[in-house]
Motif scaffolding. Structure first.
Motif, PDB file in Angstrom:
ATOM      1  N   UNK A  87      47.314  37.504  32.263  1.00 26.05           N
ATOM      2  CA  UNK A  87      47.982  36.692  31.233  1.00 26.05           C
ATOM      3  C   UNK A  87      48.015  35.218  31.588  1.00 26.05           C
ATOM      4  N   UNK A  88      48.040  34.865  32.902  1.00 26.56           N
ATOM      5  CA  UNK A  88      48.118  33.464  33.297  1.00 26.56           C
ATOM      6  C   UNK A  88      46.808  32.707  33.078  1.00 26.56           C
ATOM      7  N   UNK A  89      45.690  33.423  32.907  1.00 24.54           N
ATOM      8  CA  UNK A  89      44.421  32.721  32.765  1.00 24.54           C
ATOM      9  C   UNK A  89      43.620  33.120  31.529  1.00 24.54           C
ATOM     10  N   UNK A 114      42.288  47.955  35.224  1.00 20.93           N
ATOM     11  CA  UNK A 114      43.451  47.353  35.897  1.00 20.93           C
ATOM     12  C   UNK A 114      43.105  46.775  37.268  1.00 20.93           C
ATOM     13  N   UNK A 115      42.096  47.330  37.928  1.00 18.31           N
ATOM     14  CA  UNK A 115      41.722  46.848  39.257  1.00 18.31           C
ATOM     15  C   UNK A 115      41.124  45.441  39.169  1.00 18.31           C
ATOM     16  N   UNK A 116      40.307  45.199  38.148  1.00 23.03           N
ATOM     17  CA  UNK A 116      39.755  43.853  37.950  1.00 23.03           C
ATOM     18  C   UNK A 116      40.879  42.853  37.723  1.00 23.03           C
ATOM     19  N   UNK A 117      41.871  43.250  36.914  1.00 23.09           N
ATOM     20  CA  UNK A 117      42.989  42.353  36.650  1.00 23.09           C
ATOM     21  C   UNK A 117      43.755  42.042  37.933  1.00 23.09           C
ATOM     22  N   UNK A 118      44.002  43.054  38.745  1.00 20.53           N
ATOM     23  CA  UNK A 118      44.756  42.866  39.991  1.00 20.53           C
ATOM     24  C   UNK A 118      43.994  41.951  40.953  1.00 20.53           C
ATOM     25  N   UNK A 162      43.292  36.667  43.686  1.00 21.02           N
ATOM     26  CA  UNK A 162      42.404  35.613  44.160  1.00 21.02           C
ATOM     27  C   UNK A 162      42.523  34.323  43.351  1.00 21.02           C
ATOM     28  N   UNK A 163      42.519  34.438  42.034  1.00 19.13           N
ATOM     29  CA  UNK A 163      42.427  33.245  41.184  1.00 19.13           C
ATOM     30  C   UNK A 163      43.785  32.654  40.834  1.00 19.13           C
ATOM     31  N   UNK A 164      44.822  33.464  40.780  1.00 19.42           N
ATOM     32  CA  UNK A 164      46.151  32.969  40.408  1.00 19.42           C
ATOM     33  C   UNK A 164      47.018  32.748  41.640  1.00 19.42           C
TER      34      UNK A 164
END
Length: 607
Positions: A423-425, A491-495, A500-502
């Motif tokens: 949600x942040x990106x 869900x694993x991609x989101x986690x 890493x990115x957030x």
């Protein structure tokens, strides 16, 4: 109606037994050695060269002149010598009832296949270690070859598999070989084709009777369904009504009074009023999380029995997804999740593997905030489910060649799907949804996946959520091991993107992802790029059915993990996994055996 139900149940039992026999015999056919079960273990197939003096042969017309009326004459070879075979009565197939005469082509004398002749023919067809035990002339029917309608010599050999060679009387034709392997397989052929009369054919009276029994089952089922509709117990949307129900919390304080449709189960009905009970199985009755207390206590379902004790059932504890509002006066709810119903508009739809689509939605209203790994519950309307997607890319068409254009009735239902976005990106809600194909021609496709994957750009769908039950709670210094397969990627991609990115996490993150073929590796380039940009992230794709040019790991993701990571690292890591139930069960069992605490094992079960 009681007699209809009784007959229906007993008929179902009979048909069920035969279906089980089909399943068992079908499994055997897939694992059996087809060479052995054909009776060919000791069968010789060598070609014997002959040196026939054509000039010494008796003229065929002389044989025909002295023989009885015949249909045809042909020259054959037995044991290297020429013979004339006259056909007096010709069946459609060689094993049908026929009438032959056999003549020596050199002398013109009629010949009979006697015991000694049959023995020599059998030895020529046999290359095993045994010797002849006994020779018997049998009249049909033959136990090993029930289709054979002509007299046949059986020559038994004393080898390790009890080989018998069958030689047809009058012609010397090798009917076939039979042995212990073939006789064992014949049992399964009998069960599979219902050939209980040993006729050697699936076109038998048992199959015909079974077809009528199945027809009767269908008719009684139809009668029963009509009766359920007549008594108001069959949930048809167009015939539904609304029932008022009082809702209490766990302290027996009145929460609200709501009206629920009798066509929707309690789980979905409450969701319409923005009361979300926890559920990870989408209303299938398998997770057991949508627990409620119903008054008066309704009939117990098999799913209720699976998740409650006898004492709890007597008190009225039930699963909300298994019951309707018809006979409910009041209901106590225990674990309510904060979630709201939103309308989503599809803005993007594309295949990212042969059977997985990435769907992108915009929220009608304020954007949603959620933790990475969350899921949403989609409300699937009643309609027709399509067996094939409408927009298969050219490179994936071969994957769908065996799937015919079919439609299946789709009931109104709800299904849960994990978000692969953060949600942040991400401004959009992104899902990676596998198009669940029909397991067999008469069984339906996945209702939720076929509906969502066939939506057009601009179409809308209602959803509830997000629900946050699978996520990384806080940063730790321990390594994180992520394991997934198939659409468990979502869900694993989101986690991983969140870490890493957030969060810019410095934890060591190992990601093991399993697939069958390289084309099934979702977001492969994205993860390889992350592994280049972040030293603490390692991506290991694993293929179970890799091509010869695949240079990566092969097998299953959990196997590669345990084979390549030392025990101390495994015991000190935290785990996040999502994928097929068998994969997660095996991984969790192995980790527990190694002494890994259950507190550090997190999983999202979508099975």
């Amino acid at each position: 109606m009681q007699w209809v139900r009784t007959i229906h149940k007993w008929t179902s039992a009979v048909i069920g037994i035969q279906f089980m026999l089909w399943l068992i015999s079908g499994i055997y056919f897939n694992v059996m050695d087809h060479h052995k079960v054909g009776g060919h273990t000791y069968r010789a197939h060598a070609h014997h060269e002959t040196n026939i003096d054509v000039s010494a042969l008796v003229e065929p017309r002389e044989i025909l002149a002295n023989a009885n009326a015949s249909v045809s004459l042909k020259q054959i070879e037995l044991l290297g010598n020429p013979y004339y075979l006259l056909t007096h009565k010709l069946g459609l197939y060689a094993y049908f009832e026929n009438d032959y005469s056999l003549f020596d082509a050199y002398t013109g004398n009629e010949v009979r296949i006697d015991k000694a002749f049959a023995t020599r023919l059998a030895k020529q067809s046999y290359n095993g270690p045994g010797s002849v035990m006994d020779v018997t002339l049998l009249q049909p029917p033959l136990e090993d070859f029930p289709k054979q309608k002509n007299a046949t010599w059986r020559v038994n050999f004393d080898d390790d598999i009890q080989t018998s060679v069958y030689i047809e009387d009058y012609t010397g034709r090798v009917v076939g070989h039979s042995d212990a392997h073939k006789r064992f397989a014949d049992i399964f052929f009998m069960l599979h084709f219902m050939d209980y009369g040993n006729e050697g054919s699936f076109n038998n009276i048992q199959i015909i009777v079974f077809a009528f029994v199945t027809l009767w089952l269908s008719l009684t089922g139809l009668i029963w369904t009509v009766d359920l509709i007549r008594r108001g117990q069959y949930k048809v949307a167009v015939l539904s009504k609304r029932s008022a129900i009082k809702l209490f919390d766990h302290q027996q304080q009145l929460i609200d009074k709501v009206e629920l449709s009798t066509a929707s189960n309690l789980l979905d009905g409450l969701a319409e009023h923005r009361i979300a009970l926890p559920s990870t199985c989408g209303g299938g009755g398998t997770c057991g999380r949508c627990k409620v207390l119903i008054n008066p206590a309704p009939k117990v379902t098999s799913a209720d029995q699976e998740h409650f004790t006898e004492s709890e059932l007597n008190q009225g504890f039930r699963l909300a997804c298994q019951h309707f509002s018809d006979d409910v006066e009041d209901m106590t709810i225990f674990d309510v999740t904060e979630a709201k119903k939103v309308e989503l508009t599809l803005v993007g739809s594309e295949f990212v593997s042969p059977d997985i689509k990435e769907l992108r939605f915009k929220v009608q209203g304020p954007p949603l905030a959620y933790k990475a790994g969350a899921f949403m519950r989609f409300f699937i309307p009643q309609g027709q489910a399509q067996a094939r997607p409408a927009d298969i890319p050219a490179e994936y068409l071969a994957h769908w060649d065996d799937t015919q254009e079919q439609e299946f009735p789709r009931p109104a239902c709800s299904r849960n799907y994990s978000l692969t976005s953060v949600s942040e990106r991400d401004d959009e809600l992104v899902f990676a949804i596998k198009y669940q194909q029909a397991p067999a021609g008469h069984l339906p496709v996945g209702f939720g996946s076929s509906y969502l994957c066939n939506l057009g750009i601009g179409d809308t769908v209602d959803a509830l959520g997000p629900f946050e039950e699978f996520y990384v709670d806080d940063e730790r210094f321990a390594p994180i091991i992520v394991i997934g397969a198939g659409s468990g990627m979502a869900p694993l991609r989101a986690i991983i993107n969140d870490l890493l990115l957030i969060r810019n996490s410095k934890q060591v993150i190992h990601f093991y992802f399993g697939a069958r073929h390289e084309e099934d590796l979702l977001y492969q380039e994205e993860f390889f790029d992350l592994s280049q940009r972040y030293e603490n992230f390692r991506f290991t794709p694993v293929l179970s059915q890799a091509n010869a040019d695949w240079l990566g790991a092969t097998g299953y993701a959990q196997q590669v993990l345990f084979d390549n990571v030392d025990k101390d690292t495994l015991k000190g890591a935290h785990y996040y996994m999502c994928g097929p139930k068998a994969m997660m069960d095996q991984t969790i069992e192995k980790l527990v055996e190694m002494g890994v605490s259950a507190d550090v094992i997190h999983f999202d079960s979508f099975s």
